[in-house]
Design a protein around this motif. Structure first.
Motif, PDB file in Angstrom:
ATOM      1  N   VAL A  90      -4.071  73.075  47.335  1.00 52.13           N
ATOM      2  CA  VAL A  90      -2.993  73.844  46.710  1.00 52.13           C
ATOM      3  C   VAL A  90      -1.675  73.225  47.164  1.00 52.13           C
ATOM      4  N   VAL A  91      -0.918  72.688  46.222  1.00 49.97           N
ATOM      5  CA  VAL A  91       0.380  72.082  46.551  1.00 49.97           C
ATOM      6  C   VAL A  91       1.473  73.001  46.021  1.00 49.97           C
ATOM      7  N   VAL A  92       2.467  73.292  46.860  1.00 53.28           N
ATOM      8  CA  VAL A  92       3.611  74.108  46.452  1.00 53.28           C
ATOM      9  C   VAL A  92       4.873  73.295  46.709  1.00 53.28           C
ATOM     10  N   ARG A  93       5.796  73.357  45.743  1.00 59.91           N
ATOM     11  CA  ARG A  93       7.000  72.520  45.816  1.00 59.91           C
ATOM     12  C   ARG A  93       8.253  73.347  45.560  1.00 59.91           C
ATOM     13  N   ASN A  94       9.304  73.037  46.322  1.00 63.76           N
ATOM     14  CA  ASN A  94      10.618  73.650  46.127  1.00 63.76           C
ATOM     15  C   ASN A  94      11.646  72.649  45.627  1.00 63.76           C
ATOM     16  N   VAL A  95      11.418  71.387  45.948  1.00 57.50           N
ATOM     17  CA  VAL A  95      12.367  70.307  45.646  1.00 57.50           C
ATOM     18  C   VAL A  95      11.522  69.137  45.129  1.00 57.50           C
ATOM     19  N   ALA A  96      12.032  68.420  44.152  1.00 57.50           N
ATOM     20  CA  ALA A  96      11.245  67.296  43.606  1.00 57.50           C
ATOM     21  C   ALA A  96      11.104  66.175  44.627  1.00 57.50           C
ATOM     22  N   ALA A  97       9.897  65.657  44.754  1.00 57.69           N
ATOM     23  CA  ALA A  97       9.616  64.499  45.612  1.00 57.69           C
ATOM     24  C   ALA A  97       8.229  63.992  45.229  1.00 57.69           C
ATOM     25  N   GLY A  98       7.903  62.809  45.707  1.00 54.17           N
ATOM     26  CA  GLY A  98       6.554  62.275  45.590  1.00 54.17           C
ATOM     27  C   GLY A  98       6.024  62.293  44.168  1.00 54.17           C
ATOM     28  N   SER A  99       4.795  62.816  44.018  1.00 52.42           N
ATOM     29  CA  SER A  99       4.129  62.718  42.711  1.00 52.42           C
ATOM     30  C   SER A  99       4.802  63.590  41.651  1.00 52.42           C
ATOM     31  N   LEU A 100       5.515  64.653  42.048  1.00 48.53           N
ATOM     32  CA  LEU A 100       6.210  65.462  41.030  1.00 48.53           C
ATOM     33  C   LEU A 100       7.379  64.667  40.436  1.00 48.53           C
ATOM     34  N   SER A 101       8.060  63.902  41.280  1.00 46.98           N
ATOM     35  CA  SER A 101       9.158  63.073  40.771  1.00 46.98           C
ATOM     36  C   SER A 101       8.631  62.072  39.754  1.00 46.98           C
ATOM     37  N   ARG A 102       7.456  61.523  40.038  1.00 45.91           N
ATOM     38  CA  ARG A 102       6.859  60.582  39.086  1.00 45.91           C
ATOM     39  C   ARG A 102       6.422  61.305  37.816  1.00 45.91           C
ATOM     40  N   LEU A 103       5.858  62.516  37.976  1.00 46.93           N
ATOM     41  CA  LEU A 103       5.333  63.273  36.833  1.00 46.93           C
ATOM     42  C   LEU A 103       6.436  63.673  35.862  1.00 46.93           C
ATOM     43  N   LEU A 104       7.574  64.168  36.411  1.00 43.20           N
ATOM     44  CA  LEU A 104       8.635  64.702  35.547  1.00 43.20           C
ATOM     45  C   LEU A 104       9.811  63.747  35.380  1.00 43.20           C
ATOM     46  N   GLY A 105       9.791  62.611  36.074  1.00 42.26           N
ATOM     47  CA  GLY A 105      10.930  61.692  35.999  1.00 42.26           C
ATOM     48  C   GLY A 105      12.167  62.243  36.678  1.00 42.26           C
ATOM     49  N   TYR A 106      11.976  63.062  37.715  1.00 43.22           N
ATOM     50  CA  TYR A 106      13.100  63.643  38.466  1.00 43.22           C
ATOM     51  C   TYR A 106      13.407  62.765  39.674  1.00 43.22           C
ATOM     52  N   GLU A 107      14.686  62.620  40.010  1.00 49.82           N
ATOM     53  CA  GLU A 107      14.992  61.906  41.250  1.00 49.82           C
ATOM     54  C   GLU A 107      14.561  62.780  42.430  1.00 49.82           C
ATOM     55  N   GLU A 108      14.163  62.145  43.532  1.00 50.50           N
ATOM     56  CA  GLU A 108      13.756  62.908  44.719  1.00 50.50           C
ATOM     57  C   GLU A 108      14.967  63.674  45.240  1.00 50.50           C
ATOM     58  N   GLY A 109      14.747  64.917  45.596  1.00 46.84           N
ATOM     59  CA  GLY A 109      15.829  65.743  46.123  1.00 46.84           C
ATOM     60  C   GLY A 109      16.374  66.726  45.102  1.00 46.84           C
ATOM     61  N   ARG A 110      15.963  66.602  43.839  1.00 44.84           N
ATOM     62  CA  ARG A 110      16.442  67.548  42.815  1.00 44.84           C
ATOM     63  C   ARG A 110      15.787  68.906  43.046  1.00 44.84           C
ATOM     64  N   PRO A 111      16.596  69.954  43.238  1.00 47.09           N
ATOM     65  CA  PRO A 111      16.002  71.277  43.457  1.00 47.09           C
ATOM     66  C   PRO A 111      15.275  71.756  42.203  1.00 47.09           C
ATOM     67  N   LEU A 112      14.239  72.545  42.379  1.00 44.20           N
ATOM     68  CA  LEU A 112      13.481  73.080  41.238  1.00 44.20           C
ATOM     69  C   LEU A 112      13.987  74.480  40.916  1.00 44.20           C
ATOM     70  N   ARG A 113      13.857  74.884  39.647  1.00 45.96           N
ATOM     71  CA  ARG A 113      14.323  76.221  39.234  1.00 45.96           C
ATOM     72  C   ARG A 113      13.594  77.311  40.000  1.00 45.96           C
ATOM     73  N   ALA A 114      12.300  77.093  40.205  1.00 49.28           N
ATOM     74  CA  ALA A 114      11.449  78.062  40.923  1.00 49.28           C
ATOM     75  C   ALA A 114      10.333  77.238  41.562  1.00 49.28           C
ATOM     76  N   PRO A 115       9.681  77.777  42.596  1.00 50.01           N
ATOM     77  CA  PRO A 115       8.589  77.011  43.204  1.00 50.01           C
ATOM     78  C   PRO A 115       7.526  76.650  42.163  1.00 50.01           C
ATOM     79  N   ILE A 116       6.998  75.451  42.298  1.00 52.81           N
ATOM     80  CA  ILE A 116       5.918  74.985  41.421  1.00 52.81           C
ATOM     81  C   ILE A 116       4.632  74.929  42.236  1.00 52.81           C
ATOM     82  N   VAL A 117       3.558  75.495  41.682  1.00 49.56           N
ATOM     83  CA  VAL A 117       2.243  75.429  42.332  1.00 49.56           C
ATOM     84  C   VAL A 117       1.361  74.489  41.525  1.00 49.56           C
ATOM     85  N   GLU A 118       0.671  73.609  42.217  1.00 45.32           N
ATOM     86  CA  GLU A 118      -0.291  72.712  41.561  1.00 45.32           C
ATOM     87  C   GLU A 118      -1.639  72.867  42.254  1.00 45.32           C
ATOM     88  N   LEU A 119      -2.704  72.857  41.472  1.00 40.70           N
ATOM     89  CA  LEU A 119      -4.049  72.875  42.043  1.00 40.70           C
ATOM     90  C   LEU A 119      -4.675  71.504  41.818  1.00 40.70           C
TER      91      LEU A 119
END
Ligand code: 5GP
Length: 237
Positions: A90-119
């Motif tokens: 279970v991965v939970v994210r507050n700020v874009a980094a790592g594989s989420l940055s690659r997935l969404l094309g977000y620069e690392e450090g971009r805050p997220l609107r709400a926590p994202i949970v990934e299974l």
């Protein structure tokens, strides 16, 4: 107390003892990354991660979150409840980094609107892929288990974000695991440490986690010691 090695992972050994339903998790100094394609080790890693995990599990228990943690028995060893593990990370994210940055094309450090949970499916041979509920049902998981995993991830995040925040650390993201005890109760398992969390210094943005090892940034030993100092030396809220 007799110990039988049950399982040896990348960063931990797990032992069975004569006490039924109880295991010992021995934290090692070894580190791996990128599905064990990168390997290393440094003195004090096991000690830092054991103490950080123990302090965080104890804190979460006090906040009403069920965990496998019983007690710390020596510098590198925690006593835990024996669980049947779900094959889920279970991965939970507050700020874009790592594989989420690659997935969404977000620069690392971009805050997220709400926590994202990934299974993710805990399966080294497949590289721990992110799956949806339909895939997990196909693998035999129930909606109750999947809902528990997501809810637990969010509860742990809601407890740990301020915990780290008070210690000057931004909880960027983390990974947890879930298991069931002999009575069928689901609870938080595995570890919570700089191996499994991204923690950035709130003032300087400095990375105080395993990314220092993954990305060859240097100062990894000092970073883990700094997290240990902040987690165990701060106010016991
Ligand atoms: P990412 O998906 O960006 O690589 O990782 C997200 C978060 O989950 C990071 O904090 C990372 O440390 C943690 N994480 C995800 N998968 C694993 C894993 O297999 N092992 C460890 N130690 N941490 C993981």
């Amino acid at each position: 107390m007799g110990r039988t090695l049950l399982y040896e992972g990348k960063a931990k050994q797990i032992f069975e003892t004569d006490e039924a339903g109880v295991l010992l998790h021995r934290y090692k100094d070894e580190a791996t990354a990128f599905n064990a394609r990168k390997r290393g080790s440094w003195a004090g890693k096991g000690r830092a991660n054991a103490a950080i995990s123990a302090a965080i599990f104890a804190y979460l228990e006090r906040r009403g979150i069920p965990t496998h943690f019983i007690e710390q028995v020596d510098e590198v060893t925690l006593k835990t409840r024996r669980l049947q593990m779900l094959p889920v990370e279970v991965v939970v994210r507050n700020v874009a980094a790592g594989s989420l940055s690659r997935l969404l094309g977000y620069e690392e450090g971009r805050p997220l609107r709400a926590p994202i949970v990934e299974l993710c499916y805990k399966n080294d041979a497949l590289g721990d892929p992110m799956l949806n509920w339909y895939h997990f049902r196909e693998l035999g998981l129930t909606d109750e288990e999947l809902g528990f995993c997501e809810g637990l991830g969010l509860r742990v995040n809601a407890a740990l974000r301020p915990f780290f925040g008070e210690r000057g650390l931004e909880l960027v993201d983390f990974k947890i695991e879930v298991g069931r005890d002999a009575e069928g109760r689901m609870m938080l398992a595995d570890e919570i440490s700089p191996d499994t969390c991204r923690l950035w210094d709130k003032k300087t943005g400095e990375r105080l986690d395993k990314d220092r090892f993954r990305r060859d940034l240097g100062g990894v030993e000092e970073a883990y010691e700094e997290v240990l100092r902040r987690v165990t030396g701060g106010e016991d809220s």
